[in-house]
Design a protein around this motif. Structure first.
Motif, PDB file in Angstrom:
ATOM      1  N   ASP A   1     -92.984  35.432  92.122  1.00  0.00           N
ATOM      2  CA  ASP A   1     -93.879  34.767  91.167  1.00  0.00           C
ATOM      3  C   ASP A   1     -94.617  33.593  91.810  1.00  0.00           C
ATOM      4  O   ASP A   1     -95.793  33.339  91.510  1.00  0.00           O
ATOM      5  N   LYS A   2     -93.880  32.829  92.648  1.00  0.00           N
ATOM      6  CA  LYS A   2     -94.456  31.592  93.211  1.00  0.00           C
ATOM      7  C   LYS A   2     -94.891  31.792  94.659  1.00  0.00           C
ATOM      8  O   LYS A   2     -94.851  30.877  95.475  1.00  0.00           O
ATOM      9  N   ARG A   3     -95.281  33.028  94.949  1.00  0.00           N
ATOM     10  CA  ARG A   3     -95.648  33.338  96.340  1.00  0.00           C
ATOM     11  C   ARG A   3     -96.802  32.451  96.821  1.00  0.00           C
ATOM     12  O   ARG A   3     -96.766  31.942  97.946  1.00  0.00           O
TER      13      ARG A   3
ATOM     14  N   GLU B   1     -98.656  28.192 100.269  1.00  0.00           N
ATOM     15  CA  GLU B   1     -99.283  26.868 100.426  1.00  0.00           C
ATOM     16  C   GLU B   1     -98.388  25.964 101.282  1.00  0.00           C
ATOM     17  O   GLU B   1     -98.848  25.290 102.192  1.00  0.00           O
ATOM     18  N   VAL B   2     -97.054  26.004 100.959  1.00  0.00           N
ATOM     19  CA  VAL B   2     -96.099  25.184 101.725  1.00  0.00           C
ATOM     20  C   VAL B   2     -96.094  25.645 103.178  1.00  0.00           C
ATOM     21  O   VAL B   2     -96.118  24.842 104.110  1.00  0.00           O
TER      22      VAL B   2
ATOM     23  N   THR C   1     -90.792  22.602  91.101  1.00  0.00           N
ATOM     24  CA  THR C   1     -90.818  23.951  90.513  1.00  0.00           C
ATOM     25  C   THR C   1     -89.436  24.599  90.646  1.00  0.00           C
ATOM     26  O   THR C   1     -88.917  25.217  89.701  1.00  0.00           O
ATOM     27  N   VAL C   2     -88.841  24.447  91.858  1.00  0.00           N
ATOM     28  CA  VAL C   2     -87.491  25.014  92.055  1.00  0.00           C
ATOM     29  C   VAL C   2     -86.519  24.372  91.075  1.00  0.00           C
ATOM     30  O   VAL C   2     -85.692  25.038  90.436  1.00  0.00           O
ATOM     31  N   GLN C   3     -86.646  23.052  90.940  1.00  0.00           N
ATOM     32  CA  GLN C   3     -85.767  22.291  90.026  1.00  0.00           C
ATOM     33  C   GLN C   3     -85.843  22.863  88.599  1.00  0.00           C
ATOM     34  O   GLN C   3     -84.838  22.997  87.910  1.00  0.00           O
ATOM     35  N   GLY C   4     -87.104  23.213  88.209  1.00  0.00           N
ATOM     36  CA  GLY C   4     -87.297  23.776  86.867  1.00  0.00           C
ATOM     37  C   GLY C   4     -86.570  25.090  86.683  1.00  0.00           C
ATOM     38  O   GLY C   4     -86.058  25.382  85.608  1.00  0.00           O
TER      39      GLY C   4
END
Ligand code: ADP
Length: 539
Positions: free
Chosen positions: A76-78, A83-84, A100-103
């Motif tokens: 989903d967060k590809r 970007e990273v 985002t990972v924390q979420g």
């Protein structure tokens, strides 16, 4: 005298039976305690299997679920990951990734992203991904993106890592890596483990090394990190968790089975002691009862022996009396004839000395014979009577108890009409009982000599005057005609085939020796009635 041997044996047998029972009860209780302890162990063994299986399944699910959701996240967060990857030193982009990972993974402990060859894109990541982790990332890639989870330390604490490839499925661009605190695992163990048991995650390559327990990881453990050989031997059940380097084991408390065995032994001991105490008490009661029974039996036997003895003496006395009475006249006649002979010879001038001597001797010997008989009569007569106050109704009951079986067997109805509150009579109990027994036996025999089937034996007692008690025995036999009424008290008078004709004569002698009277009512056909009286004991 009663033979005491069987009584002694029966009392001893009670003890032997009680001992055998006690041994059997002890054996049963020991077996029960052993069986209960075994059942308890079996139950906890089952419990261990259930909790290890349940916890292992849940941990396996947890790990695979983490991997699955990380894969979904990486997919989903590809674009964010790309970007990273394109600018790993950009703090702003990195912070966005972290939040985002924390979420999605609120409990995560550390994160990183690598390139295809497994090199972390952001060096050191504040020491959260150390060299050990980096080595694992390389191994993960070399093994074709498959992972064996385990917990390891880094300077910040113990953790376990979950890695998934990111980028195209058939051409991953690197590894998306998250570390998690072992508390996630500890919570599962704590929730599932049973009371008295500890669920432990051990390393498969170091079987005695604890990775996580219900308390947490090694920093939280209240005990050694390693298991002793005793604990290893105590493990009830063990199962490997797939895709990990963990064995999940169930270790029961050291005291769990010991205290259960002690509890069962204690319970058995309490039951045994209670049983033994109650048993001993009962045995004591039984032995007292037995002793009382033996005493009563002994007394009854003694009483019977006394009755028989008195009976024999009375018969002898009455026979001697009868003989004395019968022989008295012929002996007196011999003596008189001898005296007459002597007087005739005295008128002779020439007295034959030898004849005189013989007649004198004959006269003397006949007198001596009479004296001997009188002495025997005195010896066997009234000297045996020992008088004391007696309860006449009790004596009647005693006598009746001797004919009880005979009377019931023969269908004779016994009616007792005993006056209440009678004063004590002064008499020899044994002799009076003998008299009553004689009257009872005669009455029963008489009732069977006639054709009348109505057989009622009536015994009554009453106060005849202020100082006289009267006992009456009445039957429904043929009764006494005038001739019999005159003779029945004579010594040797009997109408029975095997009779001795002494019973009534003895009975009358006994009653007269007590200062009372024994008589029968005249009259045939209406049954016989005998009465005797005794003096009331002085107050
Ligand atoms: P035994 O019983 O040996 O004959 P007893 O002196 O006791 O000696 O009795 C003498 C007799 O008196 C008996 O043989 C019997 O004929 C008569 N007799 C005694 N009691 C009764 C009775 N209840 N009814 C009828 N006759 C009796």
């Amino acid at each position: 005298m009663p033979n005491s041997q069987p009584d002694y044996l029966s009392t001893r047998h009670y003890g032997t039976y009680a001992l055998i029972t006690l041994v059997m009860v002890a054996a049963m209780l020991a077996w029960h305690a052993w069986k209960s302890t075994g059942n308890f162990r079996e139950y906890h063994q089952q419990l261990a299997v259930t909790s290890v299986t349940g916890a292992a399944d849940e941990l396996e699910f947890l790990l695979s679920e983490l991997q699955r959701s990380m894969r979904v996240f990486a997919n989903d967060k590809r674009s964010l990951l790309e970007e990273v990857a394109s600018d790993p030193d950009n703090d702003a982009i990195w912070a966005r990734l972290e939040s985002t990972v924390q979420g999605h993974f609120p409990e995560y402990y550390g994160l990183t992203l690598t390139n295809r060859s497994g090199d972390v894109m952001r060096p050191d990541f504040d020491n959260e991904v150390d060299e050990l982790c980096q080595r694992d990332i390389h191994t993960f890639i070399e093994d074709g993106y498959s992972q064996q989870g385990y917990i390891h330390p880094n300077p910040m604490g113990y953790h376990f890592d979950v890695m998934v490839p990111w980028g195209d499925a058939d051409n991953p661009q690197g590894v998306f890596f998250l570390s998690f605190p072992p508390d996630i695992l500890a919570r599962v163990l704590k929730r599932i483990q049973s009371p008295g048991h500890a669920l432990l995650l051990l390393r498969t390559d170091e079987v005695d090394l604890i990775e996580v327990s219900g308390e947490g990881t090694r920093t939280e453990l209240q005990r050694d990190f390693t298991l002793s050989s005793d604990e290893l031997a105590r493990i009830l059940y063990s199962r490997n968790i797939p895709n990990s380097r963990w064995d999940l084991v169930d270790l029961p408390d050291e005291q769990l089975f010991r205290s259960e065995a002690l509890r069962n032994a204690g319970y058995a001991a309490v039951v045994f002691c209670t049983f033994a105490a109650v048993g001993l008490l009962m045995l004591q009661q039984l032995s007292r009862k037995e002793q009382r029974r033996l005493q009563a039996e002994e007394q009854a036997l003694q009483h019977q022996a006394d009755l028989a003895h008195v009976d024999r003496i009375n018969i002898m006395g009455e026979m001697a009396s009868g003989l004395a009475h019968e022989l008295n006249q012929p002996l007196s006649a011999i003596s008189t004839y001898c005296q007459a002979g002597l007087r005739i010879i005295d008128s002779f001038n020439d007295k034959p000395a030898k004849l005189v001597h013989a007649l004198e001797q004959a006269s003397m010997q006949s007198q001596r014979a009479g004296e001997i008989i009188r002495r025997i009569r005195r010896f066997t007569g009234k000297g045996m009577v020992r008088r004391k106050p007696i309860d006449i109704n009790r004596v009647i009951h005693n006598a009746v108890s001797y004919i009880d079986t005979e009377q019931k067997r023969k269908g004779v109805k016994l009616v007792l009409e005993l006056a209440d509150g009678l004063p004590a009579a002064i008499a020899d109990e044994i002799h009076i009982e003998q008299v009553i027994l004689n009257l009872l036996h005669n009455a029963i025999e008489a009732m069977f000599s006639g054709s009348d089937n109505t057989r009622i034996l009536r015994v009554s007692s009453k106060l005849a005057s202020a100082d006289t008690l009267q006992v009456t025995v009445n039957d429904t036999g043929p009764g006494l005609d005038a001739a019999m009424h005159n003779s029945i008290f004579d010594t040797f008078y009997t109408t029975k085939k095997n009779g001795m004709g002494l019973g009534l004569a003895i009975s009358r002698s006994i009653i007269e020796a007590h200062g009372g009277q024994l008589w029968a009512d005249p009259g045939a056909g209406a049954g016989a009635t005998f009465h005797f009286t005794l003096s009331v004991a002085a107050a």
